[in-house]
Design a protein around this motif. Structure first.
Motif, PDB file in Angstrom:
ATOM      1  N   SER A 157      77.885   0.697  40.403  1.00 45.15           N
ATOM      2  CA  SER A 157      76.711   0.906  40.026  1.00 45.15           C
ATOM      3  C   SER A 157      75.838   0.789  40.778  1.00 45.15           C
ATOM      4  O   SER A 157      75.822   0.045  41.802  1.00 45.15           O
ATOM      5  N   THR A 158      74.630   1.628  40.736  1.00 41.41           N
ATOM      6  CA  THR A 158      73.736   1.367  41.733  1.00 41.41           C
ATOM      7  C   THR A 158      72.836   0.010  41.692  1.00 41.41           C
ATOM      8  O   THR A 158      72.753  -0.614  42.790  1.00 41.41           O
ATOM      9  N   GLN A 159      72.445  -0.236  40.641  1.00 43.22           N
ATOM     10  CA  GLN A 159      71.900  -1.604  40.399  1.00 43.22           C
ATOM     11  C   GLN A 159      72.807  -2.727  40.773  1.00 43.22           C
ATOM     12  O   GLN A 159      72.412  -3.736  41.268  1.00 43.22           O
ATOM     13  N   SER A 163      71.641  -5.431  43.710  1.00 46.80           N
ATOM     14  CA  SER A 163      71.692  -6.769  43.470  1.00 46.80           C
ATOM     15  C   SER A 163      72.506  -7.650  44.509  1.00 46.80           C
ATOM     16  O   SER A 163      71.845  -8.727  45.146  1.00 46.80           O
ATOM     17  N   THR A 192      66.523   7.167  39.655  1.00 45.29           N
ATOM     18  CA  THR A 192      67.247   6.185  40.390  1.00 45.29           C
ATOM     19  C   THR A 192      67.001   6.152  42.003  1.00 45.29           C
ATOM     20  O   THR A 192      66.764   5.364  42.954  1.00 45.29           O
ATOM     21  N   TYR A 196      64.844   3.632  44.450  1.00 47.08           N
ATOM     22  CA  TYR A 196      65.732   2.856  45.537  1.00 47.08           C
ATOM     23  C   TYR A 196      65.638   3.599  46.863  1.00 47.08           C
ATOM     24  O   TYR A 196      66.527   3.314  47.669  1.00 47.08           O
TER      25      TYR A 196
END
Length: 259
Positions: A157-159, A163, A192, A196
């Protein structure tokens, strides 16, 4: 105008690899990317890039036994020395080929693995790779990949990627945002990307379902292309899709974009 790069691993694969550079140039591309250069002398690839006036915008770090089903080794605790050797080899190729960024595939989670140990290994390997690449003035990318196509892929995932970027803390480490993988795992593409944008170093595309060219599936690519221009995305967009028929027949979607 969006800058498109032909992914020569996926496109023009009806031709031998070294012949794909000519085909990409004839089709109007100014840049190319591919997964791995390591089975071919770097000088031979550089000659093709120069002959057809193509810019190489991306290739991957070595990713283990690809033909055997491995999809990266960066999170695997028992492969750290192999990973470091691969970083050196990738930097050597990059220096010859003139590419400015390299992608690191995390790999798949082994059965019964300690997730905390995988995380530590991935973060430490990225710190090492980012430091080595920075010496060579290169950017390092990490790519979230959907778990439908590659079950068990560690980075999905992008998140999660953001992180990890924060934890690694390297100013030359970015996300490779693959629109196809992101659509399968999380959707919410435009918001998204906006959130980012400054953390995204490269983008790739394919439509869903099928991973074929834009216009064959559910993703509204005309909107996304206009959107990327509007928000000022300056990087390349790699065409990493499987042509529904043959490569040339599948290029009609980008004719206006390339002109």
């Amino acid at each position: 105008m969006i800058q498109f790069a032909a992914n020569l691993t996926m496109l023009f694969n009806e031709f031998p690899f070294l012949d794909r550079f000519e085909q990409a140039s004839k089709a109007g591309f100014k840049a190319v990317e591919f997964l791995f250069p390591y089975g071919i002398p770097a000088e031979d690839i550089k000659a093709k890039l120069d002959q057809y006036h193509l810019k190489l915008v991306l290739h991957n770090l070595p990713a283990g036994n690809w033909d055997g089903g491995e999809r990266g080794i960066a999170c695997l605790p028992d492969r750290i020395e192999e990973f470091k050797t691969g970083v050196a080899e990738a930097i050597r190729y990059a220096g010859i080929l003139g590419v400015g960024q390299l992608n690191c595939l995390a790999g798949k989670v082994p059965a019964g693995a300690d997730r905390a140990e995988l995380h530590r290994t991935f973060v430490n390997n990225l710190r090492y790779a980012a430091a080595e690449l920075k010496k060579a003035q290169l950017k390092l990318l990490v790519e979230p990949i959907n778990q439908y196509d590659i079950p068990g892929f560690y980075l999905c995932s992008t998140q999660q990627a953001i992180s990890i970027l924060d934890e690694v803390g390297a100013d030359n480490l970015f996300v490779q945002y693959d629109i196809y993988h992101a659509q399968r795992m999380e959707g919410e593409l435009a918001n998204t990307i906006t959130k980012y944008l400054d953390r995204i170093g490269h983008m790739q595309l394919a439509d869903n379902p099928g991973r074929n060219e834009p216009g064959t599936g559910e993703i509204n690519y005309p909107f996304l292309f206009r959107f990327l221009e509007k928000i000022g995305y300056k990087g390349w967009v790699g065409c990493e899709y499987k042509p529904a028929t043959d490569t040339l027949s599948g290029l009609s979607w980008m004719t206006k974009q390339l002109k």
